[in-house]
Design a protein around this motif. Sequence first.
Motif, PDB file in Angstrom:
ATOM      1  N   ILE A  38       1.954   9.484  -5.586  1.00 40.83           N
ATOM      2  CA  ILE A  38       2.425  10.843  -5.280  1.00 40.83           C
ATOM      3  C   ILE A  38       3.399  11.305  -6.386  1.00 40.83           C
ATOM      4  N   GLU A  39       4.335  10.407  -6.758  1.00 44.95           N
ATOM      5  CA  GLU A  39       5.310  10.714  -7.820  1.00 44.95           C
ATOM      6  C   GLU A  39       4.601  11.106  -9.124  1.00 44.95           C
ATOM      7  N   GLU A  56       1.033   4.063  -2.875  1.00 43.38           N
ATOM      8  CA  GLU A  56       0.798   5.461  -2.489  1.00 43.38           C
ATOM      9  C   GLU A  56       1.950   6.352  -2.965  1.00 43.38           C
ATOM     10  N   SER A  57       3.225   5.844  -2.774  1.00 41.78           N
ATOM     11  CA  SER A  57       4.380   6.667  -3.157  1.00 41.78           C
ATOM     12  C   SER A  57       4.420   6.852  -4.683  1.00 41.78           C
ATOM     13  N   ARG A  58       4.045   5.799  -5.418  1.00 39.25           N
ATOM     14  CA  ARG A  58       3.997   5.912  -6.880  1.00 39.25           C
ATOM     15  C   ARG A  58       2.941   6.926  -7.306  1.00 39.25           C
ATOM     16  N   ASN A  98       0.832  -1.218   0.000  1.00 40.79           N
ATOM     17  CA  ASN A  98       0.000   0.000   0.000  1.00 40.79           C
ATOM     18  C   ASN A  98       0.862   1.262   0.000  1.00 40.79           C
ATOM     19  N   ARG A  99       1.952   1.202   0.816  1.00 38.88           N
ATOM     20  CA  ARG A  99       2.845   2.373   0.876  1.00 38.88           C
ATOM     21  C   ARG A  99       3.499   2.606  -0.486  1.00 38.88           C
ATOM     22  N   TYR A 100       3.892   1.499  -1.129  1.00 39.62           N
ATOM     23  CA  TYR A 100       4.528   1.595  -2.443  1.00 39.62           C
ATOM     24  C   TYR A 100       3.562   2.214  -3.455  1.00 39.62           C
TER      25      TYR A 100
END
Length: 258
Positions: free
Chosen positions: A256-257, A252-254, A248-250
């Motif tokens: 945002i990018e 989410e970070s993608r 989920n964090r991954y």
Amino acid sequence: MGKVYIVGAGPGDPDLITIKASKCIQNADVIFYDRLVNSELLTLAKKETELVYCGKSPNKHFMKQETIHQLLVKYAEQGKNVVRLKGGDPYVFGRGAEEAIALASNGIEYEVIPGVTAGLAVPLNVDIPVTYRETSRSFAMVTGHSITGEPTEVDWKGLARSVDTLAIYMGMRNLSFIICQLLKAGKKSTTPIAIIQNGTTTHEVVIVGTLATIEKQVVSKHVRNPAIIIIGEVVKIHEQLLQLKAMNRYIESRAIEA
Ligand code: SAH
């Protein structure tokens, strides 16, 4: 005559105390508290409340159980509002019932306030449920240490054969013995095991392995008491949720990018 409240303080996180227990602390004239009680909870007491430590002293001796009984009786006879504050739940490996018997034998009124026990809350805090549909239909809380210190007083064979999840309290000193007994009783060496030290506190340490690997991990990570040992398939849920959260964090970070 005063009254004695035998109170569970919860597993470590001071917020995990019950409302009833915190009210007892606020109203106490004297509090007899154990080593595993979070000291933050004592700040709930009135300024004039007498605080008596019953854990290990600098000379490494615990206050004798009989001495505790005598003091509880003495203060109650003086008309004091007495709190006997214990880690977790007072009746789960807490000798709370011995104190109730001592009080009742002396005609002292008492009340027991339950607490959140470490064997439930500590695994829960790291996403290990003690029961789970299909993989764990039974759960046992077991002591890894007995009054004589002899680990042979527990029916490890019976537990290995009939209980899905084991939560072992005070088991660190006898870890090798316990693992050996479970393997002898037919548990697979690949059985998942987790050990959680200082659970629900800011000093929490978790190690996850199998019956074959865990002893080495304990040594390399310096895991010590107070720790709960959880054995059973439910330990896998810890890893499953860790992976899902990382994913989920991954994602989410993608996002945002992008
Ligand atoms: N009455 C307590 C248990 C007292 S026996 C309760 O209900 O929780 C003490 C043992 O409890 C410790 O040796 C350890 O096995 C366990 N324990 C207590 N607090 C713990 C914590 N925060 N993290 C891990 N284990 C804990």
